[in-house]
Write a protein that holds these residues in place. Sequence first.
Motif, PDB file in Angstrom:
ATOM      1  N   ALA A  23     111.439   1.856  86.124  1.00 59.43           N
ATOM      2  CA  ALA A  23     112.297   3.024  86.296  1.00 59.43           C
ATOM      3  C   ALA A  23     111.628   4.090  87.155  1.00 59.43           C
ATOM      4  N   ALA A  24     110.323   4.270  86.995  1.00 57.99           N
ATOM      5  CA  ALA A  24     109.599   5.280  87.763  1.00 57.99           C
ATOM      6  C   ALA A  24     109.629   4.963  89.253  1.00 57.99           C
ATOM      7  N   GLN A  25     109.453   3.706  89.598  1.00 52.74           N
ATOM      8  CA  GLN A  25     109.488   3.334  91.007  1.00 52.74           C
ATOM      9  C   GLN A  25     110.885   3.540  91.583  1.00 52.74           C
ATOM     10  N   ARG A  26     111.897   3.183  90.816  1.00 50.82           N
ATOM     11  CA  ARG A  26     113.275   3.375  91.264  1.00 50.82           C
ATOM     12  C   ARG A  26     113.573   4.862  91.445  1.00 50.82           C
ATOM     13  N   ALA A  27     113.125   5.666  90.497  1.00 56.13           N
ATOM     14  CA  ALA A  27     113.348   7.105  90.576  1.00 56.13           C
ATOM     15  C   ALA A  27     112.647   7.707  91.793  1.00 56.13           C
ATOM     16  N   ALA A  28     111.443   7.239  92.074  1.00 54.92           N
ATOM     17  CA  ALA A  28     110.711   7.739  93.234  1.00 54.92           C
ATOM     18  C   ALA A  28     111.434   7.378  94.526  1.00 54.92           C
ATOM     19  N   ASP A  29     111.927   6.161  94.608  1.00 48.88           N
ATOM     20  CA  ASP A  29     112.618   5.705  95.822  1.00 48.88           C
ATOM     21  C   ASP A  29     113.948   6.425  96.021  1.00 48.88           C
ATOM     22  N   ARG A  30     114.653   6.707  94.918  1.00 49.49           N
ATOM     23  CA  ARG A  30     115.994   7.306  95.006  1.00 49.49           C
ATOM     24  C   ARG A  30     115.994   8.819  94.785  1.00 49.49           C
ATOM     25  N   GLN A  32     115.522  10.419  91.962  1.00 51.09           N
ATOM     26  CA  GLN A  32     116.304  10.664  90.753  1.00 51.09           C
ATOM     27  C   GLN A  32     115.421  11.203  89.634  1.00 51.09           C
ATOM     28  N   ARG A  33     116.079  11.861  88.684  1.00 51.07           N
ATOM     29  CA  ARG A  33     115.375  12.312  87.482  1.00 51.07           C
ATOM     30  C   ARG A  33     115.255  11.153  86.496  1.00 51.07           C
ATOM     31  N   ILE A  34     114.245  11.231  85.647  1.00 53.46           N
ATOM     32  CA  ILE A  34     114.070  10.261  84.573  1.00 53.46           C
ATOM     33  C   ILE A  34     114.169  10.990  83.235  1.00 53.46           C
ATOM     34  N   VAL A  35     114.862  10.374  82.301  1.00 55.17           N
ATOM     35  CA  VAL A  35     114.859  10.845  80.919  1.00 55.17           C
ATOM     36  C   VAL A  35     114.230   9.750  80.073  1.00 55.17           C
ATOM     37  N   LEU A  36     113.063  10.037  79.500  1.00 50.95           N
ATOM     38  CA  LEU A  36     112.402   9.103  78.596  1.00 50.95           C
ATOM     39  C   LEU A  36     112.964   9.341  77.197  1.00 50.95           C
ATOM     40  N   TYR A  37     113.648   8.340  76.665  1.00 50.92           N
ATOM     41  CA  TYR A  37     114.381   8.489  75.408  1.00 50.92           C
ATOM     42  C   TYR A  37     113.721   7.631  74.340  1.00 50.92           C
ATOM     43  N   GLY A  38     113.078   8.290  73.386  1.00 48.67           N
ATOM     44  CA  GLY A  38     112.435   7.581  72.289  1.00 48.67           C
ATOM     45  C   GLY A  38     113.280   7.652  71.037  1.00 48.67           C
ATOM     46  N   ILE A  39     113.544   6.505  70.433  1.00 48.98           N
ATOM     47  CA  ILE A  39     114.416   6.443  69.263  1.00 48.98           C
ATOM     48  C   ILE A  39     113.669   5.811  68.094  1.00 48.98           C
ATOM     49  N   VAL A  40     113.675   6.501  66.977  1.00 50.34           N
ATOM     50  CA  VAL A  40     113.076   5.982  65.750  1.00 50.34           C
ATOM     51  C   VAL A  40     114.176   5.336  64.931  1.00 50.34           C
ATOM     52  N   GLY A  41     114.110   4.039  64.756  1.00 53.63           N
ATOM     53  CA  GLY A  41     115.125   3.325  63.998  1.00 53.63           C
ATOM     54  C   GLY A  41     114.677   3.115  62.562  1.00 53.63           C
ATOM     55  N   LEU A  76     107.371  13.138  90.065  1.00 55.45           N
ATOM     56  CA  LEU A  76     108.692  12.808  89.527  1.00 55.45           C
ATOM     57  C   LEU A  76     109.208  13.902  88.595  1.00 55.45           C
ATOM     58  N   SER A  77     110.522  14.033  88.550  1.00 54.82           N
ATOM     59  CA  SER A  77     111.169  14.951  87.617  1.00 54.82           C
ATOM     60  C   SER A  77     111.462  14.186  86.332  1.00 54.82           C
ATOM     61  N   VAL A  78     110.862  14.630  85.222  1.00 50.41           N
ATOM     62  CA  VAL A  78     110.931  13.862  83.975  1.00 50.41           C
ATOM     63  C   VAL A  78     111.296  14.771  82.808  1.00 50.41           C
ATOM     64  N   GLU A  79     112.224  14.302  81.978  1.00 48.72           N
ATOM     65  CA  GLU A  79     112.558  14.955  80.724  1.00 48.72           C
ATOM     66  C   GLU A  79     112.289  13.978  79.585  1.00 48.72           C
TER      67      GLU A  79
END
Length: 282
Positions: A23-30, A32-41, A76-79
């Motif tokens: 995702a980071a490489q794709r975001a750098a090429d395009r 785009q922003r990245i949202v890292l979404y961590g979910i505790v199940g 990169l722009s990351v949330e």
Amino acid sequence: MMSEAIIVGAVESSAGAHAIAWAAQRAADREQRIVLYGIVGGAAGAVGASSVISDALQATEEFLQGQAETLRARGLSVETRTDAGDPVALLIEASRSSALLVIGSDYRGPGTGPARGVHGIRIAAGAHCPVVVVPDHDLDAAGRTGVVVGVDGSPVSEAAVRFAASEADRLGEPLIAVTTWTPLPAPRHSGAYPHGYLESMSAMAEETLALALAGLRQDYPDLRIDARTQRGYPSEVINGIAATSRLAVLGSHGRGAIARFLLGSISHEVLARLATATAIVR
């Protein structure tokens, strides 16, 4: 707002690391922003569960912040975002406002154990945006080249071709467009096909492929296109080519009460035995 962002199902594991890297490489090429979404199940309601969930959320947030700092150092722009609940349902909901959803799979390729990806299949089936499922192995290994896309002439196949062409152009890789054809079993009484039957099926596949690729040259004048028609079962053909490719792309036929949890046999079989990073497009 996550609109036009790449959302990543971020997990602290080898598979998760591969998904974040893709995702980071794709975001750098395009750009785009990245949202890292961590979910505790996990199940709630047990004695002490709230404390366990709270600790897990804190650990997840610390992991995400560490990953975000690394990616921000690359410009990169990351949330980051953390939640507790059902990962499948939450990722599908998050996909409503995302340009792309990227998740990892712990499947490491042929010969490494049983098929994987039940959650990945359900997420890809229910998502509202394209989904890329990244396997747990090195996709930058020597010899991997090309973006392979399955073509069947349907409207969703057209969307898959466009997505694949854009990714091939981004990566500087050839687009390998494949249409498969599978004849009915030969008549038992003769063991042979009628004259011209196989030739006709092959010709129909070639026509389907040519129509699907018409116009790509205008949009991507420098794109190398490798058009192939091949006799065989679609998922076997696609995964056979994908084993030496950078990315595979397939179309998914719509959503709905059943489609949320069942992509259809071809997409299901390809995702269950990932040969490379695989995008499911609507």
